[in-house]
Design a protein around this motif. Structure first.
Motif, PDB file in Angstrom:
ATOM      1  N   ILE A   1       0.811  -1.220   0.000  1.00  0.00           N
ATOM      2  CA  ILE A   1       0.000   0.000   0.000  1.00  0.00           C
ATOM      3  C   ILE A   1       0.842   1.267   0.000  1.00  0.00           C
ATOM      4  O   ILE A   1       0.324   2.359   0.149  1.00  0.00           O
ATOM      5  N   GLY A   2       2.148   1.119  -0.160  1.00  0.00           N
ATOM      6  CA  GLY A   2       3.014   2.273  -0.271  1.00  0.00           C
ATOM      7  C   GLY A   2       3.134   3.089   1.008  1.00  0.00           C
ATOM      8  O   GLY A   2       3.337   4.292   0.948  1.00  0.00           O
ATOM      9  N   MET A   3       3.009   2.435   2.149  1.00  0.00           N
ATOM     10  CA  MET A   3       3.113   3.133   3.423  1.00  0.00           C
ATOM     11  C   MET A   3       4.530   2.976   3.971  1.00  0.00           C
ATOM     12  O   MET A   3       5.039   1.865   4.067  1.00  0.00           O
ATOM     13  N   HIS A   4       5.142   4.063   4.319  1.00  0.00           N
ATOM     14  CA  HIS A   4       6.503   4.042   4.837  1.00  0.00           C
ATOM     15  C   HIS A   4       6.538   3.362   6.213  1.00  0.00           C
ATOM     16  O   HIS A   4       5.638   3.584   7.030  1.00  0.00           O
ATOM     17  N   PRO A   5       7.569   2.558   6.486  1.00  0.00           N
ATOM     18  CA  PRO A   5       7.687   1.884   7.785  1.00  0.00           C
ATOM     19  C   PRO A   5       7.624   2.841   8.980  1.00  0.00           C
ATOM     20  O   PRO A   5       7.083   2.489  10.035  1.00  0.00           O
ATOM     21  N   ASN A   6       8.132   4.066   8.822  1.00  0.00           N
ATOM     22  CA  ASN A   6       8.063   5.026   9.931  1.00  0.00           C
ATOM     23  C   ASN A   6       6.637   5.489  10.211  1.00  0.00           C
ATOM     24  O   ASN A   6       6.323   5.864  11.349  1.00  0.00           O
ATOM     25  N   SER A   7       5.781   5.455   9.203  1.00  0.00           N
ATOM     26  CA  SER A   7       4.364   5.769   9.423  1.00  0.00           C
ATOM     27  C   SER A   7       3.744   4.719  10.339  1.00  0.00           C
ATOM     28  O   SER A   7       2.962   5.045  11.227  1.00  0.00           O
ATOM     29  N   ILE A   8       4.098   3.473  10.118  1.00  0.00           N
ATOM     30  CA  ILE A   8       3.578   2.382  10.947  1.00  0.00           C
ATOM     31  C   ILE A   8       4.137   2.491  12.361  1.00  0.00           C
ATOM     32  O   ILE A   8       3.400   2.356  13.342  1.00  0.00           O
ATOM     33  N   ARG A   9       5.414   2.780  12.459  1.00  0.00           N
ATOM     34  CA  ARG A   9       6.022   2.956  13.790  1.00  0.00           C
ATOM     35  C   ARG A   9       5.338   4.099  14.550  1.00  0.00           C
ATOM     36  O   ARG A   9       5.039   3.987  15.736  1.00  0.00           O
ATOM     37  N   GLY A  10       5.089   5.187  13.859  1.00  0.00           N
ATOM     38  CA  GLY A  10       4.414   6.325  14.475  1.00  0.00           C
ATOM     39  C   GLY A  10       3.003   5.972  14.924  1.00  0.00           C
ATOM     40  O   GLY A  10       2.550   6.378  15.998  1.00  0.00           O
ATOM     41  N   PHE A  11       2.319   5.176  14.114  1.00  0.00           N
ATOM     42  CA  PHE A  11       0.966   4.752  14.460  1.00  0.00           C
ATOM     43  C   PHE A  11       0.981   3.842  15.691  1.00  0.00           C
ATOM     44  O   PHE A  11       0.141   3.981  16.580  1.00  0.00           O
ATOM     45  N   LEU A  12       1.954   2.937  15.749  1.00  0.00           N
ATOM     46  CA  LEU A  12       2.097   2.056  16.914  1.00  0.00           C
ATOM     47  C   LEU A  12       2.352   2.878  18.181  1.00  0.00           C
ATOM     48  O   LEU A  12       1.767   2.615  19.236  1.00  0.00           O
ATOM     49  N   LEU A  13       3.194   3.891  18.062  1.00  0.00           N
ATOM     50  CA  LEU A  13       3.463   4.765  19.211  1.00  0.00           C
ATOM     51  C   LEU A  13       2.203   5.528  19.628  1.00  0.00           C
ATOM     52  O   LEU A  13       1.941   5.702  20.817  1.00  0.00           O
ATOM     53  N   SER A  14       1.419   5.944  18.667  1.00  0.00           N
ATOM     54  CA  SER A  14       0.169   6.639  18.958  1.00  0.00           C
ATOM     55  C   SER A  14      -0.803   5.736  19.713  1.00  0.00           C
ATOM     56  O   SER A  14      -1.477   6.174  20.648  1.00  0.00           O
ATOM     57  N   ILE A  15      -0.878   4.479  19.308  1.00  0.00           N
ATOM     58  CA  ILE A  15      -1.747   3.518  19.996  1.00  0.00           C
ATOM     59  C   ILE A  15      -1.333   3.401  21.465  1.00  0.00           C
ATOM     60  O   ILE A  15      -2.164   3.426  22.369  1.00  0.00           O
ATOM     61  N   LEU A  16      -0.034   3.305  21.682  1.00  0.00           N
ATOM     62  CA  LEU A  16       0.476   3.161  23.050  1.00  0.00           C
ATOM     63  C   LEU A  16       0.342   4.436  23.869  1.00  0.00           C
ATOM     64  O   LEU A  16      -0.112   4.408  25.016  1.00  0.00           O
ATOM     65  N   LEU A  17       0.732   5.562  23.306  1.00  0.00           N
ATOM     66  CA  LEU A  17       0.812   6.801  24.070  1.00  0.00           C
ATOM     67  C   LEU A  17      -0.503   7.585  24.129  1.00  0.00           C
ATOM     68  O   LEU A  17      -0.863   8.101  25.181  1.00  0.00           O
ATOM     69  N   ASN A  18      -1.199   7.680  23.010  1.00  0.00           N
ATOM     70  CA  ASN A  18      -2.431   8.471  22.975  1.00  0.00           C
ATOM     71  C   ASN A  18      -3.655   7.687  23.425  1.00  0.00           C
ATOM     72  O   ASN A  18      -4.524   8.226  24.104  1.00  0.00           O
ATOM     73  N   TYR A  19      -3.735   6.419  23.010  1.00  0.00           N
ATOM     74  CA  TYR A  19      -4.907   5.609  23.336  1.00  0.00           C
ATOM     75  C   TYR A  19      -4.678   4.725  24.567  1.00  0.00           C
ATOM     76  O   TYR A  19      -5.607   4.120  25.074  1.00  0.00           O
ATOM     77  N   LYS A  20      -3.434   4.630  24.998  1.00  0.00           N
ATOM     78  CA  LYS A  20      -3.070   3.839  26.188  1.00  0.00           C
ATOM     79  C   LYS A  20      -3.495   2.371  26.049  1.00  0.00           C
ATOM     80  O   LYS A  20      -3.998   1.753  26.975  1.00  0.00           O
ATOM     81  N   VAL A  21      -3.303   1.832  24.855  1.00  0.00           N
ATOM     82  CA  VAL A  21      -3.646   0.435  24.591  1.00  0.00           C
ATOM     83  C   VAL A  21      -2.356  -0.348  24.396  1.00  0.00           C
ATOM     84  O   VAL A  21      -1.607  -0.084  23.453  1.00  0.00           O
TER      85      VAL A  21
END
Length: 154
Positions: A110-130
């Motif tokens: 899907i042409g998504m950069h690996p750092n976009s995924i890393r950033g999303f994973l961090l958002s899940i942990l830090l912003n959503y606390k999941v």
């Protein structure tokens, strides 16, 4: 030394209650259910408004690697994470790490950069606390759920 039970004793033996796992009916095609059954767990398949599994008061959203990537791209996962906030204890399981590469597949498919995924994973942990657990396959996922179901509440 093995413990010996007196079969003539009048004391009642405490019955061990199997933990019940509530599973959303949309998970019925998942091999996790058959694995949970083979592990001897008591399951109940029904419509869950939030999460795929409810185990010992913990709401679990399960995603395969490819589903994680597509639900991240179409922003469906953000809505699901928001809904998980109803539960004090929640968990995201990303299944299939042995079978698919999280970063490479996203970039190739899907042409998504690996750092976009890393950033999303961090958002899940830090912003959503999941918290996020990465499992190898459906068997590994079922084993995590099994261990969770047997944990005593503190």
């Amino acid at each position: 030394m093995k413990e010996i039970f007196n079969i003539f004793s009048r004391r009642k033996i405490k019955e061990i209650k199997k933990p019940k796992i509530e599973i959303d009916y949309r998970e019925k095609n998942s091999l996790v259910i058959s694995e949970l059954t083979s592990l001897g767990l008591d399951i109940e398949i029904k419509e869950l408004k939030v999460a795929d599994y409810i185990v010992a008061g913990v709401a679990i959203e399960r995603k395969t690697v490819s589903d994680f990537i597509s639900s991240m791209k179409d922003r469906r996962l953000l809505r699901q994470l928001e809904e998980l906030r109803q539960y004090e204890s929640r968990l995201l399981i990303v299944e299939g790490i042995d079978e698919q590469e999280l970063y490479t597949d996203a970039e190739e498919n899907i042409g998504m950069h690996p750092n976009s995924i890393r950033g999303f994973l961090l958002s899940i942990l830090l912003n959503y606390k999941v918290p996020i657990i990465f499992t190898k396959n459906y068997e590994d996922t079922a084993k995590f759920i099994s261990v969770l179901s047997r944990k005593e509440p503190k």
